[in-house]
Structures are given as C-alpha cells and as structure tokens.
Write a protein that holds these residues in place. Structure first.
Motif, PDB file in Angstrom:
ATOM      1  N   SER A  23     -72.349 -68.925 112.254  1.00 38.04           N
ATOM      2  CA  SER A  23     -72.166 -67.738 113.206  1.00 38.04           C
ATOM      3  C   SER A  23     -71.190 -66.988 112.726  1.00 38.04           C
ATOM      4  O   SER A  23     -70.585 -67.350 114.153  1.00 38.04           O
ATOM      5  N   THR A  24     -71.487 -65.462 112.620  1.00 38.55           N
ATOM      6  CA  THR A  24     -70.859 -64.892 112.465  1.00 38.55           C
ATOM      7  C   THR A  24     -71.007 -63.450 114.032  1.00 38.55           C
ATOM      8  O   THR A  24     -71.564 -63.497 114.494  1.00 38.55           O
ATOM      9  N   ASN A  25     -69.627 -63.398 114.272  1.00 42.71           N
ATOM     10  CA  ASN A  25     -69.463 -62.755 115.476  1.00 42.71           C
ATOM     11  C   ASN A  25     -69.306 -60.683 115.096  1.00 42.71           C
ATOM     12  O   ASN A  25     -69.926 -60.153 114.196  1.00 42.71           O
ATOM     13  N   PHE A  26     -69.908 -59.875 116.048  1.00 44.42           N
ATOM     14  CA  PHE A  26     -70.160 -58.551 115.903  1.00 44.42           C
ATOM     15  C   PHE A  26     -68.962 -58.028 114.790  1.00 44.42           C
ATOM     16  O   PHE A  26     -68.986 -56.721 113.937  1.00 44.42           O
ATOM     17  N   GLN A  27     -67.763 -58.587 115.173  1.00 43.33           N
ATOM     18  CA  GLN A  27     -66.731 -58.153 114.314  1.00 43.33           C
ATOM     19  C   GLN A  27     -67.088 -58.486 112.557  1.00 43.33           C
ATOM     20  O   GLN A  27     -66.636 -57.432 112.082  1.00 43.33           O
ATOM     21  N   ALA A  28     -67.094 -59.377 112.468  1.00 45.50           N
ATOM     22  CA  ALA A  28     -67.788 -60.146 110.688  1.00 45.50           C
ATOM     23  C   ALA A  28     -68.501 -59.250 110.602  1.00 45.50           C
ATOM     24  O   ALA A  28     -68.857 -58.950 109.336  1.00 45.50           O
ATOM     25  N   GLN A  29     -69.566 -58.848 111.655  1.00 42.12           N
ATOM     26  CA  GLN A  29     -71.023 -57.861 110.748  1.00 42.12           C
ATOM     27  C   GLN A  29     -70.541 -56.666 110.617  1.00 42.12           C
ATOM     28  O   GLN A  29     -71.076 -55.643 109.721  1.00 42.12           O
ATOM     29  N   ALA A  30     -69.539 -56.063 111.876  1.00 38.19           N
ATOM     30  CA  ALA A  30     -69.216 -54.675 111.658  1.00 38.19           C
ATOM     31  C   ALA A  30     -68.414 -54.404 110.160  1.00 38.19           C
ATOM     32  O   ALA A  30     -68.736 -53.271 109.365  1.00 38.19           O
ATOM     33  N   GLU A  31     -67.953 -55.095 109.764  1.00 38.81           N
ATOM     34  CA  GLU A  31     -67.076 -55.242 108.609  1.00 38.81           C
ATOM     35  C   GLU A  31     -67.678 -55.347 107.454  1.00 38.81           C
ATOM     36  O   GLU A  31     -67.429 -55.671 106.638  1.00 38.81           O
ATOM     37  N   GLY A  32     -69.166 -55.914 107.855  1.00 37.97           N
ATOM     38  CA  GLY A  32     -69.725 -56.288 106.552  1.00 37.97           C
ATOM     39  C   GLY A  32     -69.961 -57.532 106.295  1.00 37.97           C
ATOM     40  O   GLY A  32     -70.562 -57.750 104.625  1.00 37.97           O
ATOM     41  N   LEU A  33     -69.205 -58.308 106.621  1.00 37.84           N
ATOM     42  CA  LEU A  33     -68.875 -59.673 106.300  1.00 37.84           C
ATOM     43  C   LEU A  33     -70.250 -60.828 106.963  1.00 37.84           C
ATOM     44  O   LEU A  33     -70.952 -60.729 107.850  1.00 37.84           O
ATOM     45  N   ARG A  34     -70.562 -61.570 105.499  1.00 37.44           N
ATOM     46  CA  ARG A  34     -71.038 -62.611 105.740  1.00 37.44           C
ATOM     47  C   ARG A  34     -70.884 -64.041 105.904  1.00 37.44           C
ATOM     48  O   ARG A  34     -69.541 -63.721 105.598  1.00 37.44           O
ATOM     49  N   SER A  35     -71.445 -65.228 106.092  1.00 35.79           N
ATOM     50  CA  SER A  35     -71.116 -65.960 106.754  1.00 35.79           C
ATOM     51  C   SER A  35     -70.499 -66.644 105.371  1.00 35.79           C
ATOM     52  O   SER A  35     -69.493 -67.197 105.123  1.00 35.79           O
ATOM     53  N   GLU A  36     -70.920 -66.908 103.487  1.00 34.29           N
ATOM     54  CA  GLU A  36     -70.375 -66.986 103.270  1.00 34.29           C
ATOM     55  C   GLU A  36     -69.374 -66.452 102.802  1.00 34.29           C
ATOM     56  O   GLU A  36     -68.936 -67.114 101.939  1.00 34.29           O
ATOM     57  N   ASP A  37     -69.110 -65.288 102.727  1.00 30.41           N
ATOM     58  CA  ASP A  37     -67.856 -64.456 102.774  1.00 30.41           C
ATOM     59  C   ASP A  37     -66.402 -65.440 103.296  1.00 30.41           C
ATOM     60  O   ASP A  37     -65.416 -65.607 103.030  1.00 30.41           O
ATOM     61  N   ILE A  38     -67.035 -65.737 104.557  1.00 26.51           N
ATOM     62  CA  ILE A  38     -66.233 -66.416 106.247  1.00 26.51           C
ATOM     63  C   ILE A  38     -65.594 -67.693 105.207  1.00 26.51           C
ATOM     64  O   ILE A  38     -64.801 -68.063 105.228  1.00 26.51           O
ATOM     65  N   ILE A  39     -67.064 -68.451 104.833  1.00 27.90           N
ATOM     66  CA  ILE A  39     -66.766 -69.600 103.767  1.00 27.90           C
ATOM     67  C   ILE A  39     -65.525 -69.969 103.286  1.00 27.90           C
ATOM     68  O   ILE A  39     -64.765 -70.688 102.643  1.00 27.90           O
ATOM     69  N   GLU A  40     -66.128 -68.493 102.178  1.00 23.48           N
ATOM     70  CA  GLU A  40     -64.715 -68.754 100.413  1.00 23.48           C
ATOM     71  C   GLU A  40     -63.896 -68.457 101.362  1.00 23.48           C
ATOM     72  O   GLU A  40     -63.135 -69.042 100.756  1.00 23.48           O
ATOM     73  N   ARG A  41     -63.737 -67.675 102.219  1.00 22.31           N
ATOM     74  CA  ARG A  41     -62.182 -67.707 102.713  1.00 22.31           C
ATOM     75  C   ARG A  41     -61.357 -68.313 102.661  1.00 22.31           C
ATOM     76  O   ARG A  41     -60.791 -68.395 103.490  1.00 22.31           O
ATOM     77  N   LEU A  42     -61.868 -69.462 104.368  1.00 21.97           N
ATOM     78  CA  LEU A  42     -61.755 -70.633 104.198  1.00 21.97           C
ATOM     79  C   LEU A  42     -62.120 -71.582 103.293  1.00 21.97           C
ATOM     80  O   LEU A  42     -60.669 -71.953 103.467  1.00 21.97           O
ATOM     81  N   ILE A  43     -62.409 -71.456 101.990  1.00 20.79           N
ATOM     82  CA  ILE A  43     -61.859 -73.202 101.141  1.00 20.79           C
ATOM     83  C   ILE A  43     -60.754 -72.009 100.528  1.00 20.79           C
ATOM     84  O   ILE A  43     -60.091 -73.777  99.999  1.00 20.79           O
ATOM     85  N   ASP A  44     -59.846 -70.801 100.478  1.00 19.11           N
ATOM     86  CA  ASP A  44     -59.110 -70.243  99.342  1.00 19.11           C
ATOM     87  C   ASP A  44     -58.028 -70.495 100.396  1.00 19.11           C
ATOM     88  O   ASP A  44     -56.547 -70.459 100.159  1.00 19.11           O
ATOM     89  N   HIS A  45     -58.202 -71.168 102.159  1.00 20.54           N
ATOM     90  CA  HIS A  45     -57.156 -71.355 102.877  1.00 20.54           C
ATOM     91  C   HIS A  45     -56.993 -72.641 102.580  1.00 20.54           C
ATOM     92  O   HIS A  45     -55.608 -73.332 103.197  1.00 20.54           O
ATOM     93  N   VAL A  46     -57.634 -73.474 102.786  1.00 18.05           N
ATOM     94  CA  VAL A  46     -57.652 -75.563 102.467  1.00 18.05           C
ATOM     95  C   VAL A  46     -56.750 -75.646 101.683  1.00 18.05           C
ATOM     96  O   VAL A  46     -57.078 -75.514 100.059  1.00 18.05           O
ATOM     97  N   THR A  47     -55.574 -75.871 102.225  1.00 18.88           N
ATOM     98  CA  THR A  47     -54.967 -76.677 100.677  1.00 18.88           C
ATOM     99  C   THR A  47     -55.168 -78.419 100.821  1.00 18.88           C
ATOM    100  O   THR A  47     -55.333 -78.671 101.894  1.00 18.88           O
ATOM    101  N   ALA A  48     -55.353 -78.832  99.623  1.00 18.63           N
ATOM    102  CA  ALA A  48     -54.694 -79.984  99.365  1.00 18.63           C
ATOM    103  C   ALA A  48     -53.782 -80.851 100.085  1.00 18.63           C
ATOM    104  O   ALA A  48     -52.431 -80.109  99.714  1.00 18.63           O
ATOM    105  N   THR A  49     -53.381 -81.782 100.972  1.00 17.97           N
ATOM    106  CA  THR A  49     -51.959 -82.208 101.232  1.00 17.97           C
ATOM    107  C   THR A  49     -52.256 -84.203 100.733  1.00 17.97           C
ATOM    108  O   THR A  49     -53.019 -84.619 100.482  1.00 17.97           O
TER     109      THR A  49
END
Length: 83
Positions: free
Chosen positions: A57-83
């Motif tokens: 669930s995105t907050n008001f800040q994300a919604q104000a920036e036009g970000l969907r939950s999918e956008d944030i998940i994609e960014r998180l996927i890119d952030h996670v690295t294999a160890t």
C-alpha cells in the motif's frame, strides 16, 4: 528500519508472511515450468509484481508523485542483489 530509504518514504503498508510464501511457491512454479529443480533469484523476480502488487500500500507521497505499487516493487527488485 532495514528497509531501503525509498520504501520507508513511499510505502504505508508492506507485504506480510504469506507474500513470502507465495513468492517461494511462484518461484518454484517458474523453475518447474522451465524444467529446473531449484529456484533462482530471477524466478522470484518474475513473480514479484503479481504476488506483491495488491499487498503493498503506497502512501500519499507516492500517490502525489504518480507512483503505483508496481513502480515501487520494480524499484525494489532492481535494488535487491544476489549474495
């Protein structure tokens, strides 16, 4: 506190334990369909958006920036690295 800064800033409610279970189950399904006996990080990445999109669930800040939950998940996927 261990979440990346952008998650703390943009997400009100994150995924719970069942999401982790479904990520694993989906990853196993992807590996099985590919004929492999074990799950890879790429398998988890392939199922992450379908599994997590309605659990984050995105907050008001994300919604104000036009970000969907999918956008944030994609960014998180890119952030996670294999160890």
């Amino acid at each position: 506190s261990s979440a990346p800064k952008f998650i703390r800033e943009l997400v009100d409610w994150g995924a719970g334990p069942r999401a982790g279970q479904f990520l694993i189950a989906g990853g196993k399904a992807m590996a099985a369909m590919d004929g492999r006996p074990s799950v890879s990080l790429n398998d988890i990445r392939k199922v992450a958006i379908p599994v997590l999109r309605h659990r984050v669930s995105t907050n008001f800040q994300a919604q104000a920036e036009g970000l969907r939950s999918e956008d944030i998940i994609e960014r998180l996927i890119d952030h996670v690295t294999a160890t």
